[in-house]
Design a protein around this motif. Sequence first.
Motif, PDB file in Angstrom:
ATOM      1  N   LYS A  72       0.799  -1.232   0.000  1.00 29.19           N
ATOM      2  CA  LYS A  72       0.000   0.000   0.000  1.00 29.19           C
ATOM      3  C   LYS A  72       0.828   1.277   0.000  1.00 29.19           C
ATOM      4  O   LYS A  72       0.258   2.379   0.018  1.00 29.19           O
ATOM      5  N   LEU A  75      -0.145   4.550  -1.553  1.00 28.28           N
ATOM      6  CA  LEU A  75      -1.214   5.383  -0.985  1.00 28.28           C
ATOM      7  C   LEU A  75      -0.684   6.371   0.059  1.00 28.28           C
ATOM      8  O   LEU A  75      -1.401   7.250   0.526  1.00 28.28           O
ATOM      9  N   LYS A  80      -0.167  14.227   4.740  1.00 26.20           N
ATOM     10  CA  LYS A  80      -1.292  13.888   5.604  1.00 26.20           C
ATOM     11  C   LYS A  80      -0.886  13.234   6.917  1.00 26.20           C
ATOM     12  O   LYS A  80      -1.581  13.354   7.917  1.00 26.20           O
ATOM     13  N   THR A  89      -1.969   3.033  11.443  1.00 32.25           N
ATOM     14  CA  THR A  89      -3.367   2.820  11.036  1.00 32.25           C
ATOM     15  C   THR A  89      -3.529   1.535  10.209  1.00 32.25           C
ATOM     16  O   THR A  89      -4.499   0.807  10.388  1.00 32.25           O
ATOM     17  N   GLU A 113     -11.094  -6.883   3.676  1.00 33.03           N
ATOM     18  CA  GLU A 113     -10.411  -6.337   4.816  1.00 33.03           C
ATOM     19  C   GLU A 113     -11.061  -5.025   5.224  1.00 33.03           C
ATOM     20  O   GLU A 113     -11.718  -4.370   4.446  1.00 33.03           O
ATOM     21  N   TRP A 114     -10.847  -4.677   6.454  1.00 26.54           N
ATOM     22  CA  TRP A 114     -11.302  -3.396   6.967  1.00 26.54           C
ATOM     23  C   TRP A 114     -10.592  -2.314   6.180  1.00 26.54           C
ATOM     24  O   TRP A 114      -9.381  -2.235   6.134  1.00 26.54           O
ATOM     25  N   GLU A 115     -11.379  -1.501   5.518  1.00 29.25           N
ATOM     26  CA  GLU A 115     -10.791  -0.548   4.572  1.00 29.25           C
ATOM     27  C   GLU A 115     -11.359   0.830   4.852  1.00 29.25           C
ATOM     28  O   GLU A 115     -12.553   1.031   4.788  1.00 29.25           O
ATOM     29  N   ASP A 116     -10.498   1.760   5.166  1.00 29.33           N
ATOM     30  CA  ASP A 116     -11.048   3.098   5.353  1.00 29.33           C
ATOM     31  C   ASP A 116     -10.311   4.130   4.521  1.00 29.33           C
ATOM     32  O   ASP A 116     -10.331   5.301   4.807  1.00 29.33           O
ATOM     33  N   ASP A 118     -10.806   5.645   1.699  1.00 25.99           N
ATOM     34  CA  ASP A 118     -11.451   6.822   1.103  1.00 25.99           C
ATOM     35  C   ASP A 118     -12.102   7.719   2.137  1.00 25.99           C
ATOM     36  O   ASP A 118     -12.704   8.714   1.809  1.00 25.99           O
ATOM     37  N   GLU A 119     -11.988   7.353   3.413  1.00 31.87           N
ATOM     38  CA  GLU A 119     -12.619   8.178   4.434  1.00 31.87           C
ATOM     39  C   GLU A 119     -11.671   9.258   4.931  1.00 31.87           C
ATOM     40  O   GLU A 119     -11.993  10.013   5.824  1.00 31.87           O
ATOM     41  N   HIS A 120     -10.479   9.314   4.384  1.00 31.53           N
ATOM     42  CA  HIS A 120      -9.551  10.301   4.907  1.00 31.53           C
ATOM     43  C   HIS A 120      -9.819  11.683   4.368  1.00 31.53           C
ATOM     44  O   HIS A 120     -10.216  11.868   3.237  1.00 31.53           O
ATOM     45  N   GLU A 121      -9.617  12.623   5.223  1.00 29.50           N
ATOM     46  CA  GLU A 121      -9.880  14.011   4.890  1.00 29.50           C
ATOM     47  C   GLU A 121      -8.892  14.488   3.827  1.00 29.50           C
ATOM     48  O   GLU A 121      -7.689  14.446   4.031  1.00 29.50           O
ATOM     49  N   PRO A 122      -9.396  14.912   2.667  1.00 28.03           N
ATOM     50  CA  PRO A 122      -8.476  15.378   1.632  1.00 28.03           C
ATOM     51  C   PRO A 122      -7.776  16.691   2.006  1.00 28.03           C
ATOM     52  O   PRO A 122      -6.657  16.934   1.607  1.00 28.03           O
ATOM     53  N   VAL A 123      -8.454  17.505   2.780  1.00 22.96           N
ATOM     54  CA  VAL A 123      -7.863  18.785   3.168  1.00 22.96           C
ATOM     55  C   VAL A 123      -6.968  18.577   4.386  1.00 22.96           C
ATOM     56  O   VAL A 123      -7.405  18.021   5.381  1.00 22.96           O
TER      57      VAL A 123
ATOM     58  N   ARG B  38     -13.800  13.523  10.517  1.00 22.01           N
ATOM     59  CA  ARG B  38     -12.616  13.003   9.807  1.00 22.01           C
ATOM     60  C   ARG B  38     -11.354  13.711  10.266  1.00 22.01           C
ATOM     61  O   ARG B  38     -10.327  13.076  10.492  1.00 22.01           O
ATOM     62  N   ARG B  94     -18.597  -3.698   0.398  1.00 20.69           N
ATOM     63  CA  ARG B  94     -18.612  -5.157   0.300  1.00 20.69           C
ATOM     64  C   ARG B  94     -20.041  -5.692   0.208  1.00 20.69           C
ATOM     65  O   ARG B  94     -20.279  -6.740  -0.354  1.00 20.69           O
TER      66      ARG B  94
END
Lengths: 194, 210
Positions: A72, A75, A80, A89, A113-116, A118-123, B38, B94
């Motif tokens: 990964k 990514l 950030k 994380t 798998e536990w995937e987060d 796309d939940e991260h703050e882009p700003v 977030r 999923r």
Amino acid sequence: MSEELSPSPGHEKWSALLEQVALHRDKRAFAELFEHFAPLLKAYLFSIGGRSLNDASVEELVQEAMLSVWRKAPLYDRKKAAASTWIYTLTRNLRIDWLRRQNRQEAEELPDEWEDADEHEPVVSLHLHKLNHELNHSLKQLPIDQKEVLMKVYMEDKSHQDVAMELNLPLGTVKSRVRLALQKLKVNLSHVEL
Amino acid sequence: MSHFHPQPEWLTEYAAGSLDWPMALAVGVHLHYCPACRQAVQQLDAVGGALLEELTPMAVSAGLKASVMAMLDDVPVLPVQKTKAPDVPALLKRWVPQGYTDLRWRRVLPVLHEVMLEKNRDIKVALHRIAPGGKISSHTHTGQEITVVLSGHFSDELGMYADGDFILRTGEHQHSPRASQNEECICLTIVQGGLKVSGLLGVLVNPFLR
Ligand SMILES: [Zn+2]
């Protein structure tokens, strides 16, 4: 980005190595990351939910975590997060999956798998930069009782309630110690505080 | 922008990874909609990273590094994320690969449909769809129930809820939720505490819980 806004100045090295892995699949860079982080991840994974895992199972999880660092790395974004935060994380998510597998009543497959991601703050806020920059220093300034509960909550996989029972403290005391500690570390939770 | 958030301890336990899975799912889905939470979790994650560095390292066995290094070439390249259902939070993909309309909704009542995501004797994780204007009769809760609004709106005696709002209900609450007139409302619902629980939709759903 100016010098004083970089996350944890001592950790630039790890960020650079992660970028080497991301860009060039650089095994030497990965080996250096392994030497630093694998023993920390082993210590982290050793106390999952108060269970005592045997050495082989812990190392299996360390292996899984380090392989996912390799996979990964593209990514990773140093603007950030510090390298240690990103690796933390990833490993925390593996731990969530592992616990979920253990707690299942039926032997059911868990393909995802536990995937987060796309939940991260882009700003990336200025506040986060400041927090990252001062974090290692402010951790050292924490009163011992606050640091103790914070370590238990984060590193020993214990809820506030578990920590209260273990230390024989009222739940309210544990919550307020955590809250005070987070305030001192400049974590901004104002939007959810009453 | 959500107006109803998880309590601070839940955000902390989410970042610490100690929150129980179904609650972590609810918080994670809320994060999809809530920039304020977030940002808070990003900061709480940073605390986790710094604490990791404070641990006393434990030596790994001699062969571990070599065996990991030997596996690197076989690790598949990270697949490019497909974004077929951009409105669906990553944690739900999923179960919801193509969007909510394509799911196999089971009719519970004329105004209420359900898709069960996970169920065991302690917990039920489901999606609920309330028809426009659909009203659920007044009830109380005997356990804990979390609702996260995924699309549309609903309201009850305590407030009006929209995308991403995180609503925790326990025994002390009594309410009669109702979807807005103009559109259906889709929610993630997590009911904890076994079969005795009656949740947001629990009074009506319980006979089907078995
Ligand atoms: Zn929020």
